[in-house]
Enzyme design. Sequence first.
Site, PDB file in Angstrom:
ATOM      1  CG  ASP A 336      -1.820   1.167   1.324  1.00 51.36           C
ATOM      2  OD1 ASP A 336      -2.683   1.301   0.441  1.00 51.36           O
ATOM      3  OD2 ASP A 336      -1.670   1.963   2.273  1.00 51.36           O
ATOM      4  CD  GLU A 366      -2.252   1.903  -3.504  1.00 48.01           C
ATOM      5  OE1 GLU A 366      -3.376   2.221  -3.918  1.00 48.01           O
ATOM      6  OE2 GLU A 366      -1.894   2.097  -2.331  1.00 48.01           O
TER       7      GLU A 366
END
Length: 688
Positions: A336, A366
């Site tokens: 994340d 990400e």
Amino acid sequence: MREITEYYGGRDLGCTYAKTESIFKVWAPEAVKVTLALYENAGRYEANGEVTDHAGGLEIGMKKWRDGVWFLRFYGDLAGRYYMYKVEHPDGTVRYAADPYAKAVSANGARSAIVDMEAWNPEGWEADRRPPIGGLEDAVLYELHVRDFSADPNAAFKYKGKFKAFTETGLRDEEGNAIGIDHLEELGVTHVHLLPVFDFKTVNELKVDDPDAPEPKYNWGYDPQHFNVPEGSYATDPNVPGLRIREFKEMVMALHGKGIRVVMDVVYNHTYSVEDGPFEAVVPGYFYRRDARGRLANGSGVGNELATERPMVRKFILDSVRYWAEEYHIDGFRLDLMGLIDTDTVKRMAEELRREVDPAIVVYGEPWTGGETPLARQTLKGSQRNLGFAVFNDHFRGAIKGDSDGGGKGFATGGTGTEAAILEGVKGSIHDFAESPLESINYVTVHDNLNLWDKVLTTQGLRDEAGFREIRNGELVHGGSLREAVEKSEPYRSVDSERIMKSETVKRALLANGIVLTSQGIPLIQAGDELLRTKYGDHNSYRSGDAVNAIRWANKRRFKPVFDYYRGLIELRRSHPAFCLTSREEIDNHLATLRCGDNIVAFMLKDFAGGDAWKNIIVVYNANGHEIKLDIPFSNTGWKVAVNEERAGNKALDWIADEQVTVPALSMMVLFEDVGGISRANRFLLTR
């Protein structure tokens, strides 16, 4: 606080349990005294599910050992007991802290728990093996939330919302269609990517199964509390520390038994809280990044960032992923907000996991942040080149669908001028930010933002017709019952049940993920795309509960042709290495552009690309609202059709003898030239 230079390289921080003794080690280099507090129980819970009083335990002083580590050896069997560290700091403050390296905790993570890990292994765990996979290029990822999977009130799951729901086989709908884990096997995905399954903060585990308890009972889990412990709200009894361990392993074992690998979504960029988080009470100031003015950095958007570039923070992260991979047989990690994790840490993670655990472990994340950060070596698009991990390809995502939450359009949703960007994504973005297609995670939607069905409805201006209400933070913005609003909505009003594959919305959704599944790189689809899943227009459903988030398994029966299409595309991809090329050179040599413009992208994978059994493969995407005619190369054997506007798979659906093909509106087509096929002359004789 002075700079801390002590570094401990051992992999034995936390509690190392044996029946004859337990060894406790905690890194607290600035502490003046550390005491182990042992308890017989989990403590007294307050109304909100918290335990705030940790006095009254058996307190034993620990020894300052070396490299900032405090040490204690306790003789005897401590299984079933609980513990905390009582840490005294130079300024005189005293804090009770859970073990940052805890392997088990009490309900709501109130206290660390001592468990005999082997005793909680499910039967057959020692024989569990990772499903074989040729390489990362063969992966087809499926992003899924544990509770969403089985929360449908009308589906026959016994363990709704739990890890154990993945162990329930043989579940069928009233027409005999497989649901649950059998559905995942039938779909053909290779990896299930689970949203956070470590212990997170915002769901009260003691009330999650109480129908009369107030919310929140639901969260995506991006609020870490204990990084090395499974989440208790997904266990059948969070009060038994070992049970969540067993049931998590049962889930992994069940997925492995179906040939599906397991990816964990991990959040090493921030914690739910600083003061009440897992680190600050033990080593104040060290684990969190600060800006030039000494304030907590907030690139996460939630108030803090972990200082991953510091040696012992990096070590914690590397120890944690290694622990999950070895203890729980996890097969991959999705990071994340990876932009907040320094590139050296991510590089080492990928290298160590593949070298020391399994060469096919996948690492991706990400490549952005949630705000400004003082971190110098951010892991953004391009920083992954040749380092062994992949990043989400938002360039490709935007080209396919447009913006994430509004009416902005892309190639599949009615936009224009995106053909070149589509073709670049098809090539694995090797001329954009990637050195290899294996560095690109190709996707249209994930849990964030509008899901695919709702995005397409939005671009078509059909939100009002579908009855979508504005939802924010799990509630209707203008008041009223969220559940009633969901029940009154008509998200499939535009779909004729007798002509499902003729629906414009269906066509656009299939074209969007059809592009993903036939492009170079690693494809990812969101759970339920194959069932035309809706979230009723909620673009941020992280706390909207089951009413919005639960997968409605009746949609499989209702939209069976859509499921079959997805299954066929996945079968096609997994059967043909031409779609799974691994290098820039292969793509440059074997992917030829046939057309790129006028809302059409067509290309050919030629000359047995990747060692494929098919000599040549043509893929056409037609985003026009009308059929098009495309000139195709001459073939002595003719072209066979594997994918058309209504069916997809690995077998011939039709045969084309001409040097031109008609592609229907808003559809894709895959044709192949099989050297073992029938020549044009013989085909003519056979059809007379």
